[in-house]
Each structure stands twice: as structure tokens, then as C-alpha cells.
Design an enzyme around this catalytic site. Sequence first.
Site, PDB file in Angstrom:
ATOM      1  CG  ASP A  54      -4.604   7.050  -0.393  1.00 44.60           C
ATOM      2  OD1 ASP A  54      -5.809   7.168  -0.149  1.00 44.60           O
ATOM      3  OD2 ASP A  54      -4.162   6.346  -1.318  1.00 44.60           O
ATOM      4  CG  HIS A  91      -8.342   4.891  -1.315  1.00 45.64           C
ATOM      5  ND1 HIS A  91      -7.070   5.276  -1.679  1.00 45.64           N
ATOM      6  CD2 HIS A  91      -8.855   4.228  -2.381  1.00 45.64           C
ATOM      7  CE1 HIS A  91      -6.831   4.863  -2.918  1.00 45.64           C
ATOM      8  NE2 HIS A  91      -7.900   4.227  -3.367  1.00 45.64           N
ATOM      9  CB  SER A 115      -6.376   2.579  -5.587  1.00 43.08           C
ATOM     10  OG  SER A 115      -6.694   3.839  -6.098  1.00 43.08           O
TER      11      SER A 115
END
Length: 729
Positions: free
Chosen positions: A135, A175, A462
Site C-alpha cells: 500500500d 491509506h 480498500s
Amino acid sequence: MRALLVAFMFIVALLPAAAVQGKEDVQSIIIEVEGDPREHEEYLRTYHPFIEVVAVYDRLFKGLALQGTKDKLKKIEALHFIKAMHPVQAYEVPQTYQPMTVEEMKKLKKEDFVWPHAFNSTSYTGKGVKVAVIDTGIDYEHPDLKTNYQSGYDLVDLDDDPMETLPGEGIPTSHGTHVAGIIAADGDLKGVAPDAEIYAYRALGPGGVGTSIQVIAALEQAVEDGVDVINLSLGNSVNGPDYPTSTAVNRAVELGIPVVIANGNSGPDLWTVGSPATAAKAISVGASTHPRKIPYLYESLHKKKIPLHIMHGSVSWDVHPSSPVVDGKKTSDLHGKIALLSRGEVPFYEMAKKAESLGADAVIIANNEENMIQGSVQNADDPVTIPVAMVTKEDGEWLFENIEKKDTMLKTVYENADVTIAPFSSRGPVTVNWQIKPDIVAPGTNVLSTVPNGYQALQGTSMAAPHVAGVIALLKEAHPEWTVDEIYSALETTAIPLETVDGELMDPAVQGNGIVQAEEAANATTIIYNKKLEFGRIEQYREEHTIEIDIENRSNEDREYRFHVPKKEKGFAWKLPMSFTVKKYEKKTVPITLSVTTQQLEKGIHRGWLYLSEGDNTYPLPYLFINETADYPKAMGFEFSLQPLSDDTFIYRMYAAEEIPKAEVDLYEPGTLVHVRTLLTMEDLHIGMNEGTISRKDAGPPGSYIAIVRITLADGTEEIFETKVHIPE
């Protein structure tokens, strides 16, 4: 042809100054090579000592990671063992960063959010299981993650520090930290598998942007590090099974590692799943909503019901049921009132903050166009503390017309909303091989997790994927001997399909097998292998296809299974064994045959469910086939950029889902949409990735353009899609 197969394996990326110790012109590259990468490493160390070999890859692809100045790197362009130098498809994850403190998190209403630990109904915690998070990196100093963080690697800067991009290093990211927390947070917030070990791989840099080669190199590094599960909450728009990242994912699975991938956020249309979720051997995850109360305004005299669309970044709608709605422009004192405002040129955030400063309990913004949007009032530095919602243009006009009338009594009411598929969740199927994707779904709305300096609720596939990665960590602890096939099949067998409001099972292309059930998967006594019945594309007048499924009875007694007789449909028919017995601790192969007469059936996608029962248990089996053709995208993912290490040559690439005689790319001015010129023409495109080069002279003047890609199909019909093209100075 060789260049077409390997073009994706090269990327050039500028490194932050700190990462290269003051050498501002140092770049990093990752190349794919022919032959033994170790031999090429020795060659480069001997004959190009000013180029540093940072890493060697030889599992998922053959390649080298290098660092050096541009002039030194250009000297190796012509080496015979370097296959190609081309740019690659960019991956990007949405970045929203508005952390709350632990104190603020503890005050939240439990029912308004998805708390990852609630998804674990088992006694397992993922202890000893290594989970890779590929990520944006993670904040491994976060108090809820630092205990479980073990190691990682940065594929952007090519070093051992996979920290999220921090302010001052580019657009900061959060994220990866959010994804990691869903899997294995272990502090004030708990993840699905709070004792799992986190291995972080930073493949996406500032702003959450990276490339396919960094993703593939991260996969390679995770495999090398011996992880047990890999999570990829990223993707692109290419709906094809053979895109390079999808191929690399399949290779990782073949090495015995379950790979979990977010299905994408391009829904609600079909055919929107993108690579690498299109990988045949990955388990791709769509997003379901959470059980919630939806607020409405209700006027009893007119029996008027007005839905409130909560804006992104808003707190939950929590106002007194009888708080009056007033025109926010006509009233200066808004204390105890809901301010009604019109959408215009003033940003939503500024409108909400002004109403908040005047004492408003909440804000409603009336849309000024027919198409509804979500809107956002997010601001990390000075967040809006009152709820903000939008209503449709029609409802807004009604409100402005009626709120000052004495007979209008508006109240806030709430309705319970069942779990369903999130509208943004990408749908399948996959082009070319016509597979059902997603495979399963998991919670993906209002998911609370860790971010740098605090906590935040986010939504997206996600967030759904790491729920499944966490569940697989639980299964790995419960059944360390299970293969990837056993893990996937247990998840799919025990998943519960979601239903429409009419009580029918939702489309398999939307939800796959349904929503994951952690405890049921860990304790499955029946496991069905090859449960998704994917019959492909039917093209002849009459075709018959047979798929064999394996049914394993893991109980200590013989069990009898039976298929429900499917409803008769014109144009296709089933041959099923109506009843059969599977002995205890044994596996039985069962054939399922589909016969199709194409001329008696409408062209397009046909999908639905077959039902297998055992005792009180029913197992829905999703099926899908394409009759002759369907309305899928014939081409996608057009890319145009400078060839690495070159200022004069551009590379272009496009993925084709079928053979295409001709494709033209025309450029238009973004503001006026005036046609500028034809950029290029491609002919005889084959299925898969197609590419070529064009000189700067032929590309024309620099600038940013709207590109219209016009596809001419074999039958003479045309299709178009729009993208953007930037030609740099």
C-alpha cells in the site's frame, strides 16, 4: 511480440532528496531482464560501478532495482539482457486525512460505524500469522500498530523504511495505515486479527500514487520475506485477466500465498472491476454497507419524505427530531435550527462553517442540478462539528417553498437500512475469460481504523479487502495446514448471499458468493471447491459445457446432498445429479452440465444461482455465461507518456478485450472541447496489451488535452471512451 509481453517491467521515479543523500539527480529504476538476474547483477557491479544494484528479483519476475544518475543509467539502455524500457499503468488510492483522537473515537456511537474487531466472531486472533500490506506504507509508530509491526520495505525510495509519506515529503498519505489497522490493530482499536504480524510494503508514494512495477516488486519482496497472506487495496481501470499485476498475483498464489484484492470503487455499473482484482487466482473483495439508520425529513400533512444524503467529512446526523428547518440566508440567528442553503459557487465547507458560527444545529444544502452528488465538507485543520447533508434539487425547491408555511411541520425520522452492496463497489464480470468478480464481499462503508496521529472512518473496497485478509489470518491460525484452495473455498462456501428488497438473491456479478462469515468458514463441515460456475462465452448454435465441482464432507458422518430443480428457461437447460451421498471425511466430484441454444436466448450476460442442499443447510452456487456477445468495454486503459530516460520519444499502450481492426485517438481542448488534432492511429489490435512509440515531433505541441479514443470493431460499429493526455514541454 516480445516487447508487448515485457514492456510493463520498467519504471523511473524521482527519489526524495533525503533518500538519495543530497544527490538531486539520482533516480531509481526497476528493470526486467532476460536470463539470470544474479549474473546481470555481477555484470553491472563490474562494468557500471557508479550504478547501485539495490535489489534482485527472481520469483515473480526477473528483474533488478537500480539507482544512479540519469546519464549513468542511459549508458545501460542498449544492454542485450534488458528487455524493454517503458512506462506502466499508474495505481492510485484515494487520500482523505482527517484524524480524530482516541478520546473522540471513544465517544462515537457504535452503531454508526464498522468496528473491525466485530467482524471476528471466532476465538482466534491471527497469532503468529504474517500479513503483508502492499500500500502507501504504514505509520508503524502508531500506538495501535507498533507492537504488531515486524518489518517491511519501501519500493518507492528503495530502502527499509516503509513509513507513510509524511508532510514535507510530498502529499501525505494515510491509506496503508488504515488498511493495516483493519487487519491487525491492537490497542484502543482492535483489528480483525489483533495478534497477526504486519509486514508493510510501500508501493504507492506521495499522494497514494505508484506504478505496476512497484506493486509487482512489492509482491516479490513479500514472497521473499515468507509472508502468509498478502493484501492489495489498490487497482486500476483495466478489466482484463492477463494484465501484468494480475499475472504476478497468480504466480504468488501458485507459491502458496493467499492474495486478497480490493475489487475497485468504480460501481455501480457492470464490467468495472480492474486489475489486479481481475487475477484468476486472487480472492477479490467487493464492499457491503453496514446496518445503519438513515435520516429523513418527514412532513406528515403532505406525507412528504425527503432523504438526507450525509456529506463526506460530516459528523453523523444527530439533531432533535423537531428542530425547525429555516432559510439560512434569511435568518442570522440559527441557534437550535437546521439551516437550509442552496448549492452555488461557495464551497460546501465554507457554507457549513458559516452556519455553524451562527449557531446552527445542522445544515442542509439543496442541489442545483439533477444529478445527485455526495459532496464533502472535510477539512483536517478546522473540521465542521455539526452534521451536513444534501438533498436533491426537487426536494430543495419543495423545502424552500414550504418551510415558511404554518401548516408545514418537518421532523427528522430514521429508517433502518439492511446490509446491501455499496453503490461504489466495482462489479464484474472480467472480460476475455468471463469470470465472476468479486469473489466475496465484506464491510466497506464507514469503517473505523487507524491513521497517522489518530483514527478515521473511511469507505471503499480498500476497507473491505483487509477484513477478508484478517479473516484469512484467523483461518491460518485455526488450520495452518490448509492450502490456498481450502481457504478460498471455505470462505466462498460459507458466505451468505445478499438479497434485494424483493427477497431475491442479488446478481452474482455484483456480490460473488456473498458476505464473508469468519466463524462459519473456520468451522466449515462442508466445503465446495470450484463453487463459482463460470461457463464462459457461448458462440456456436448449440453448445454443452460441463464444470466439475468437488464437495468435501468434513464431518464424522455420511451426508446426503441434493440439487434443487432449476426453473426451466428458454434457450438453456441444466443436467444435475439430483441426490448423492458423500461419506464422512471424503470428497466427491460432481458434474454440472449447461446446454445452450444461442438463437433461442437473448444475447448478453446470463447469470443466476443453483441451489445445493444438505439437511437444513442450503448452498447457493452462482453461475454466469455470455451468450454470443455482451455490452462489455472492448478497449480500455489508454496510456501516453515519455519513454523512460528519453525526452524525444513517447510510448502509448492500450488494452483490448477483443481483436480490433482500428483505433484512433483524437485530442480536444479541455475547456472548449474544440478538436485539436489526431494524435495517433492503431491498427489490428490483438487481445491483451497493445503498444507503440511516437516521436515528439509527431505528437505535436505540448499541453494537456481531453483524448477521445474511437474504436472501430470488426462489424463496422464504433465505440468511444474518454481519457486525458499530457504532452510535457
